[in-house]
Write a protein that holds these residues in place. Structure first.
Motif, PDB file in Angstrom:
ATOM      1  N   ARG A   1      -1.757   4.574  -6.975  1.00 20.15           N
ATOM      2  CA  ARG A   1      -1.654   3.266  -6.021  1.00 20.15           C
ATOM      3  C   ARG A   1      -2.033   1.886  -6.623  1.00 20.15           C
ATOM      4  O   ARG A   1      -1.190   0.948  -6.379  1.00 20.15           O
ATOM      5  CB  ARG A   1      -2.645   3.577  -4.767  1.00 20.15           C
ATOM      6  CG  ARG A   1      -2.948   2.501  -3.881  1.00 20.15           C
ATOM      7  CD  ARG A   1      -3.715   3.030  -2.743  1.00 20.15           C
ATOM      8  NE  ARG A   1      -4.021   2.011  -1.791  1.00 20.15           N
ATOM      9  CZ  ARG A   1      -5.048   1.293  -2.073  1.00 20.15           C
ATOM     10  NH1 ARG A   1      -5.639   1.039  -2.959  1.00 20.15           N
ATOM     11  NH2 ARG A   1      -5.209   0.091  -0.907  1.00 20.15           N
TER      12      ARG A   1
ATOM     13  N   LEU B   1       0.390  -1.738  -6.573  1.00 21.22           N
ATOM     14  CA  LEU B   1       0.239  -2.763  -5.623  1.00 21.22           C
ATOM     15  C   LEU B   1       0.783  -4.092  -6.005  1.00 21.22           C
ATOM     16  O   LEU B   1       0.484  -4.687  -7.242  1.00 21.22           O
ATOM     17  CB  LEU B   1      -1.157  -2.723  -5.305  1.00 21.22           C
ATOM     18  CG  LEU B   1      -1.713  -1.689  -4.693  1.00 21.22           C
ATOM     19  CD1 LEU B   1      -3.235  -1.925  -4.169  1.00 21.22           C
ATOM     20  CD2 LEU B   1      -0.906  -1.224  -3.538  1.00 21.22           C
TER      21      LEU B   1
ATOM     22  N   ASP C   1       1.038  -1.186  -0.009  1.00 18.73           N
ATOM     23  CA  ASP C   1      -0.060  -0.129   0.116  1.00 18.73           C
ATOM     24  C   ASP C   1       1.113   1.192   0.018  1.00 18.73           C
ATOM     25  O   ASP C   1       1.995   1.162   0.443  1.00 18.73           O
ATOM     26  CB  ASP C   1      -0.904   0.119   1.301  1.00 18.73           C
ATOM     27  CG  ASP C   1      -2.135   1.273   1.102  1.00 18.73           C
ATOM     28  OD1 ASP C   1      -2.375   1.448   0.079  1.00 18.73           O
ATOM     29  OD2 ASP C   1      -2.787   1.033   1.996  1.00 18.73           O
TER      30      ASP C   1
END
Length: 512
Positions: free
Chosen positions: A193, A197, A180
């Motif tokens: 983001r 991941l 994260d």
């Protein structure tokens, strides 16, 4: 006979079964009574038929107060909802762990987890309901607090201006992948983001290895000890910025890195450092020019001044008797002005020379140095009818002998100059040691100095009295301050008008 024997055996077995049933019933009743969880039974009219000790403890009503009556902990506002719940249970939809807020006899709220089911008689007909109620008030409070804490953490994580990256170490340390990254971290590093991941940190940020951060992450993973990665410049083909990182292990295989973009701060510091260096060089050059100018002017003035003083003295010696009274007085002014100018130039030359020589720090005996200064000023001490007392054994110091001698001599001369007329002058010299430093004090019973002038008198050419009142150039105490500062020390003053002065030189002790 066979039938009789068989009937007798059956009756015996029936009595044994009845006895066993009684024992089991008593055992079950004991379990229900002493159970730590409340067990309550009601009939089809919703009146209480069973109420164990745990129910008494949780809700506060005794068994005798509730048997044959509606459940006391269900208040008027909740009875309709409670009735519907019981009806659904009787239809075959029992409650399994639902939480309800109920009230004790004393009015306090209690949170209970409820399990209920219908009761049937021996024919299978509905006869009532039983409920198991667990007091989860404290557990509920802790869960609420935990939820609030998690919500607060989530809000902080999402809204903070500092970047946070969470990694997982995989394949026994062979790689580190993203779990994260908060919005601030994505903003600082310019990534999305969802796109990072599960991907390797070295693939997303190839410069992390050269930065040394990747090895720090693995060190923290292996040792479990948090580390600080100092401010360094990260750069790759896509991104360049200055960052400061704090790394700690969250779980056995999870690493958290908190990082801050300090690019603007570092650029500001670099610019400030450049300005400080440039300004320091300019000041040093200005000081050198000023000292050179002062030395040159003072030195060049000495020759014509010697001529003025010499010829003035010749005129005074040979022709003063031929001059009228007013002329002789004017000639006296010229001679006195020449002497004052000579003293001023001498002082200025001395001040300009302070610090020109290479600083030579060594162990110096204060006892010997003070005795030497007193011997040098012996004629002046006799002239002023003064008394100099050394009150204690003086320790050794770590200093430049020449600078310290010049400072101490000027302090003694200052005391010999500014004393009360007609009063016996006493000068005391003593010392004490504190935290590796020696405080050498020169104290007198002279005229004293007002507190508002305590800082000013250490500046060059600063005088508080006219030459007619007290002789001097205003350079002596400036020489003291400059000499002591060059040795890494300090000079201070305690004084009041009419109560003398106490000058203290703070210098490093030899023992330190």
């Amino acid at each position: 006979v066979g039938w009789a024997i068989t009937d007798q055996i059956a009756r015996q077995r029936g009595k044994a079964a009845e006895k066993e049933l009684v024992v089991m019933s008593e055992r079950l009743a004991t379990i229900v009574k002493t159970s730590p969880i409340a067990i309550v039974t009601i009939d089809l009219n919703y009146n209480v038929t069973g109420w164990n000790e745990a129910a008494e403890k949780i809700f506060g009503w005794k068994e005798s107060e509730v048997i044959g009556k509606p459940l006391p902990y269900v208040d008027e506002n909740h009875r309709e909802a409670h009735r519907k719940m019981n009806e659904e249970t009787l239809k075959g939809w029992p409650v399994r762990g639902a939480r309800f807020v109920r009230h004790r006899k004393d009015g306090k709220e209690v949170v209970v987890k409820v399990y209920n089911a219908p009761i049937r008689d021996e024919k299978g007909n509905l006869a009532g309901l039983f409920g198991i109620l667990e007091d989860v008030t404290e557990q509920n409070k802790m869960e609420l607090a935990l939820n609030e804490s998690e919500l607060l953490f989530r809000q902080l994580y999402v809204n903070m201006n500092v970047g946070v990256a969470i990694y997982r170490v995989v394949n026994d340390g062979d790689d580190v992948v993203f779990l994260d990254m908060n919005p601030a971290g994505c903003r600082i590093t310019g990534v999305n983001r969802e796109e990072i991941l599960g991907r390797s940190v070295r693939a997303i940020f190839p410069g992390v290895t050269d930065l040394g951060l990747y090895d720090r992450i693995l060190d923290v993973w292996k040792s479990g000890y948090s580390q600080h990665h100092p401010v360094k410049e990260y750069h790759d083909g896509r991104l360049t910025f200055w960052a400061e990182n704090f790394i700690y292990r969250h779980k056995a295989d999870e690493i958290v890195v908190v990082f801050e973009d300090v690019t603007e701060r570092e650029m500001t510091l670099e610019e400030l450092e450049r300005r400080v260096v440039r300004r320091t060089e300019e000041l040093e050059e200005a000081n050198r020019e000023l000292e050179s100018f002062a030395y040159s002017v003072s030195h060049d003035l000495k020759a014509p001044l010697r001529a003025i003083r010499g010829f003035s003295k010749i005129v005074s010696d040979r022709y003063s008797s031929l001059l009228p009274e007013e002329g002789s007085r004017y000639l006296g002014f010229i001679v006195k002005a020449g002497e004052d100018m000579s003293e001023l130039i001498t002082g200025l030359l001395e001040y300009s020379r302070v610090g020109k020589a290479v600083l030579r720090r060594e162990v110096v005996s204060l006892q010997d140095l003070v005795s030497d200064c007193i011997s040098t000023l012996e004629s002046r001490i006799v002239e002023e009818e003064a008394e100099v007392k050394v009150l204690s054994d003086l320790p050794d110091v770590y200093a430049d002998r020449s600078l310290l001698r010049r400072a101490l001599t000027n302090l003694l001369q200052n005391s010999l100059t500014y004393h009360k007329s007609g009063e016996h002058l006493v000068i005391k010299v003593y010392s004490d040691e504190q935290n590796g430093f020696v405080n050498l004090t020169v104290e007198d019973n002279g005229i004293g100095i007002e507190s508002k002038f305590h800082e000013r008198i250490f500046n060059i050419f600063q005088r508080l009295h006219t030459g007619d009142e007290y002789p001097g150039t205003g350079i002596g105490l400036a020489i003291v301050k400059k000499s002591v500062a060059l040795m890494g020390g300090d000079v201070s003053l305690e004084s009041e008008p009419g109560k003398g002065a106490r000058f203290t030189i703070k210098i490093k002790g030899a023992s330190s």
